[in-house]
Motif scaffolding. Structure first.
Motif, PDB file in Angstrom:
ATOM      1  N   GLN A 112     -23.341  -4.877  -3.475  1.00 21.65           N
ATOM      2  CA  GLN A 112     -23.553  -4.094  -4.684  1.00 21.65           C
ATOM      3  C   GLN A 112     -24.252  -4.976  -5.695  1.00 21.65           C
ATOM      4  N   SER A 113     -25.380  -4.509  -6.199  1.00 26.01           N
ATOM      5  CA  SER A 113     -26.180  -5.289  -7.151  1.00 26.01           C
ATOM      6  C   SER A 113     -26.508  -6.672  -6.600  1.00 26.01           C
ATOM      7  N   GLY A 114     -26.746  -6.730  -5.286  1.00 25.78           N
ATOM      8  CA  GLY A 114     -27.132  -7.983  -4.658  1.00 25.78           C
ATOM      9  C   GLY A 114     -25.992  -8.942  -4.394  1.00 25.78           C
ATOM     10  N   GLU A 115     -24.752  -8.530  -4.701  1.00 24.65           N
ATOM     11  CA  GLU A 115     -23.595  -9.396  -4.516  1.00 24.65           C
ATOM     12  C   GLU A 115     -22.719  -8.889  -3.379  1.00 24.65           C
ATOM     13  N   PRO A 116     -22.191  -9.809  -2.535  1.00 22.67           N
ATOM     14  CA  PRO A 116     -21.265  -9.375  -1.485  1.00 22.67           C
ATOM     15  C   PRO A 116     -19.917  -8.994  -2.086  1.00 22.67           C
ATOM     16  N   LYS A 117     -19.351  -7.902  -1.588  1.00 22.42           N
ATOM     17  CA  LYS A 117     -18.047  -7.448  -2.044  1.00 22.42           C
ATOM     18  C   LYS A 117     -17.281  -6.880  -0.853  1.00 22.42           C
ATOM     19  N   TRP A 118     -15.983  -6.712  -1.033  1.00 24.89           N
ATOM     20  CA  TRP A 118     -15.159  -6.054  -0.030  1.00 24.89           C
ATOM     21  C   TRP A 118     -15.147  -4.555  -0.292  1.00 24.89           C
ATOM     22  N   LEU A 119     -15.358  -3.793   0.754  1.00 23.44           N
ATOM     23  CA  LEU A 119     -15.091  -2.360   0.715  1.00 23.44           C
ATOM     24  C   LEU A 119     -13.847  -2.111   1.551  1.00 23.44           C
ATOM     25  N   LEU A 120     -12.857  -1.476   0.954  1.00 23.82           N
ATOM     26  CA  LEU A 120     -11.602  -1.166   1.628  1.00 23.82           C
ATOM     27  C   LEU A 120     -11.445   0.342   1.706  1.00 23.82           C
ATOM     28  N   ALA A 121     -10.925   0.827   2.827  1.00 25.03           N
ATOM     29  CA  ALA A 121     -10.716   2.266   3.005  1.00 25.03           C
ATOM     30  C   ALA A 121      -9.384   2.475   3.712  1.00 25.03           C
ATOM     31  N   ASN A 122      -8.684   3.549   3.338  1.00 29.21           N
ATOM     32  CA  ASN A 122      -7.438   3.832   4.043  1.00 29.21           C
ATOM     33  C   ASN A 122      -7.170   5.317   4.200  1.00 29.21           C
ATOM     34  N   LEU A 123      -6.529   5.621   5.310  1.00 35.33           N
ATOM     35  CA  LEU A 123      -6.020   6.951   5.624  1.00 35.33           C
ATOM     36  C   LEU A 123      -4.623   6.767   6.188  1.00 35.33           C
ATOM     37  N   GLY A 124      -3.615   7.325   5.528  1.00 32.99           N
ATOM     38  CA  GLY A 124      -2.249   7.196   6.019  1.00 32.99           C
ATOM     39  C   GLY A 124      -1.466   6.138   5.272  1.00 32.99           C
ATOM     40  N   ASP A 125      -0.439   5.594   5.943  1.00 39.28           N
ATOM     41  CA  ASP A 125       0.453   4.652   5.257  1.00 39.28           C
ATOM     42  C   ASP A 125       0.342   3.225   5.765  1.00 39.28           C
ATOM     43  N   SER A 126      -0.658   2.918   6.609  1.00 36.48           N
ATOM     44  CA  SER A 126      -0.973   1.512   6.822  1.00 36.48           C
ATOM     45  C   SER A 126      -1.566   0.988   5.520  1.00 36.48           C
ATOM     46  N   ARG A 127      -1.461  -0.309   5.307  1.00 37.36           N
ATOM     47  CA  ARG A 127      -1.763  -0.840   3.973  1.00 37.36           C
ATOM     48  C   ARG A 127      -2.804  -1.947   3.971  1.00 37.36           C
ATOM     49  N   VAL A 128      -3.447  -2.081   2.800  1.00 35.70           N
ATOM     50  CA  VAL A 128      -4.283  -3.234   2.487  1.00 35.70           C
ATOM     51  C   VAL A 128      -3.687  -3.905   1.255  1.00 35.70           C
ATOM     52  N   TYR A 129      -3.450  -5.205   1.375  1.00 34.23           N
ATOM     53  CA  TYR A 129      -2.997  -6.021   0.254  1.00 34.23           C
ATOM     54  C   TYR A 129      -4.061  -7.061  -0.077  1.00 34.23           C
ATOM     55  N   LYS A 130      -4.074  -7.500  -1.333  1.00 34.00           N
ATOM     56  CA  LYS A 130      -4.852  -8.681  -1.700  1.00 34.00           C
ATOM     57  C   LYS A 130      -3.876  -9.761  -2.158  1.00 34.00           C
ATOM     58  N   PHE A 131      -4.227 -10.998  -1.859  1.00 31.36           N
ATOM     59  CA  PHE A 131      -3.405 -12.148  -2.216  1.00 31.36           C
ATOM     60  C   PHE A 131      -4.282 -13.120  -2.969  1.00 31.36           C
ATOM     61  N   ASN A 132      -3.901 -13.405  -4.220  1.00 34.22           N
ATOM     62  CA  ASN A 132      -4.717 -14.264  -5.070  1.00 34.22           C
ATOM     63  C   ASN A 132      -3.808 -15.084  -5.972  1.00 34.22           C
ATOM     64  N   HIS A 133      -4.063 -16.387  -6.019  1.00 37.67           N
ATOM     65  CA  HIS A 133      -3.288 -17.294  -6.880  1.00 37.67           C
ATOM     66  C   HIS A 133      -1.787 -17.132  -6.657  1.00 37.67           C
ATOM     67  N   GLY A 134      -1.392 -16.990  -5.401  1.00 36.41           N
ATOM     68  CA  GLY A 134       0.022 -16.916  -5.062  1.00 36.41           C
ATOM     69  C   GLY A 134       0.673 -15.575  -5.288  1.00 36.41           C
ATOM     70  N   ARG A 135      -0.085 -14.579  -5.699  1.00 44.05           N
ATOM     71  CA  ARG A 135       0.475 -13.258  -5.986  1.00 44.05           C
ATOM     72  C   ARG A 135      -0.067 -12.216  -5.010  1.00 44.05           C
ATOM     73  N   LEU A 136       0.837 -11.377  -4.529  1.00 40.81           N
ATOM     74  CA  LEU A 136       0.477 -10.301  -3.615  1.00 40.81           C
ATOM     75  C   LEU A 136       0.410  -8.984  -4.378  1.00 40.81           C
ATOM     76  N   GLU A 137      -0.612  -8.184  -4.078  1.00 38.74           N
ATOM     77  CA  GLU A 137      -0.742  -6.874  -4.727  1.00 38.74           C
ATOM     78  C   GLU A 137      -1.252  -5.856  -3.718  1.00 38.74           C
ATOM     79  N   GLN A 138      -0.575  -4.709  -3.636  1.00 38.08           N
ATOM     80  CA  GLN A 138      -1.035  -3.651  -2.750  1.00 38.08           C
ATOM     81  C   GLN A 138      -2.255  -2.988  -3.366  1.00 38.08           C
ATOM     82  N   VAL A 139      -3.321  -2.865  -2.580  1.00 34.68           N
ATOM     83  CA  VAL A 139      -4.539  -2.220  -3.047  1.00 34.68           C
ATOM     84  C   VAL A 139      -4.543  -0.747  -2.654  1.00 34.68           C
ATOM     85  N   SER A 140      -4.268  -0.460  -1.409  1.00 35.55           N
ATOM     86  CA  SER A 140      -4.262   0.920  -0.927  1.00 35.55           C
ATOM     87  C   SER A 140      -3.056   1.670  -1.480  1.00 35.55           C
ATOM     88  N   VAL A 141      -3.149   2.986  -1.470  1.00 35.81           N
ATOM     89  CA  VAL A 141      -2.047   3.859  -1.878  1.00 35.81           C
ATOM     90  C   VAL A 141      -1.630   4.674  -0.654  1.00 35.81           C
TER      91      VAL A 141
END
Length: 273
Positions: A112-141
């Motif tokens: 996007q705009s010449g920069e690499p980024k993550w695209l995340l997609a979900n269907l159902g209740d499997s999950r995507v989390y991000k982990f940054n600076h020792g903290r975990l956060e759920q991205v998907s709903v």
């Protein structure tokens, strides 16, 4: 998207209750997938395998990184069509009310705009989390009945963990439910690590436990192994699968040429005519 260096690990286990592992995963940088098959005797393992096959085809053929959401949506449509064909074939052979289905979470690199980024997609209740600076956060709903009840304020998040209908999914591939995926875009800097997992992991160990594993395991292979092992040790009531991806850095577009660098420096300093 060859300019991004990724390290990754993956693990799966049938668990202590199920006879068949209906989970499937794909590690084909820059494409990563976890699919959790549903249906038991309706062969959820076939549905999850179809998802992995379709996204492996995408990874092998390559894709336009500027069309990320469209590419993923098209691939999901291909998955849905193949699962529907499989169902129809089973019913033609005498199976009644046959509906194979699967959840899916996907992570792939886009631009996007010449920069690499993550695209995340979900269907159902499997999950995507991000982990940054020792903290975990759920991205998907979660696309589940209990998540809808939580969102409506009818039950609490703690109630959802033990609710008798916690496994009822409201969106999935296969069957007659909604197949509309949610999409999320993350800058690479927002996630030192990405975690994709089936609910056989997130339903057995809580986010704090996952966070502790990720903080302690430097190697993503160890992190994935330990997450799945912890889920099995906690009871293993479902198949458990985890994929862990680390963004290590950005690779140079061209290899470093020390001789050319020396000549260039001499030219700049006026040592050469």
């Amino acid at each position: 998207m060859t300019g991004v260096e990724l390290h990754h690990g993956a693990a799966t286990d049938v668990g202590l209750v199920r006879e068949v592992n209906e989970d499937a995963f794909l590690v084909a940088p820059p494409v990563f997938v976890v699919a959790d098959g549903m249906g038991g005797h309706d062969r959820g393992d076939i549905a999850s395998a179809i998802v992995v096959e379709e996204f492996r085809r995408l990874a092998d053929a390559g894709y336009d990184p500027a069309r990320g959401p469209a590419v993923v949506a098209e691939t999901f449509l291909g998955c849905q069509a193949r699962i529907a064909d499989y169902d129809a074939g089973q019913r033609a052979q005498g199976a009644r009310d046959f509906h194979a289905g699967t959840t899916a979470v996907v992570a792939l690199l886009i631009e996007q705009s010449g920069e690499p980024k993550w695209l995340l997609a979900n269907l159902g209740d499997s999950r995507v989390y991000k982990f940054n600076h020792g903290r975990l956060e759920q991205v998907s709903v979660d696309h589940s009945l209990v998540q809808e009840l939580v969102d409506a304020g009818t039950i609490t998040a703690s109630d959802a963990l033990v609710h008798p209908e916690r496994h009822v999914i409201t969106r999935a591939l296969g069957g007659s439910g909604s197949t509309d995926a949610d999409f999320f875009v993350l800058p690479l800097s927002a996630a030192e690590r990405l975690v994709l997992c089936s609910d056989g992991v997130s339903g057995m160990i809580d986010d704090r436990h996952i966070e502790g594993i990720l903080a302690a395991a430097e190697d993503p292979r160890d992190a994935a192994d330990q997450m799945v092992a912890a889920a099995v040790a906690a009871g293993g009531r479902d198949n458990a699968t985890a994929v862990v991806v680390d963004v290590v850095g950005l690779a140079a577009e061209t290899p470093y040429d020390s001789e050319r660098q020396r000549v260039s420096l001499e030219e700049k300093l006026g040592a050469l005519p």
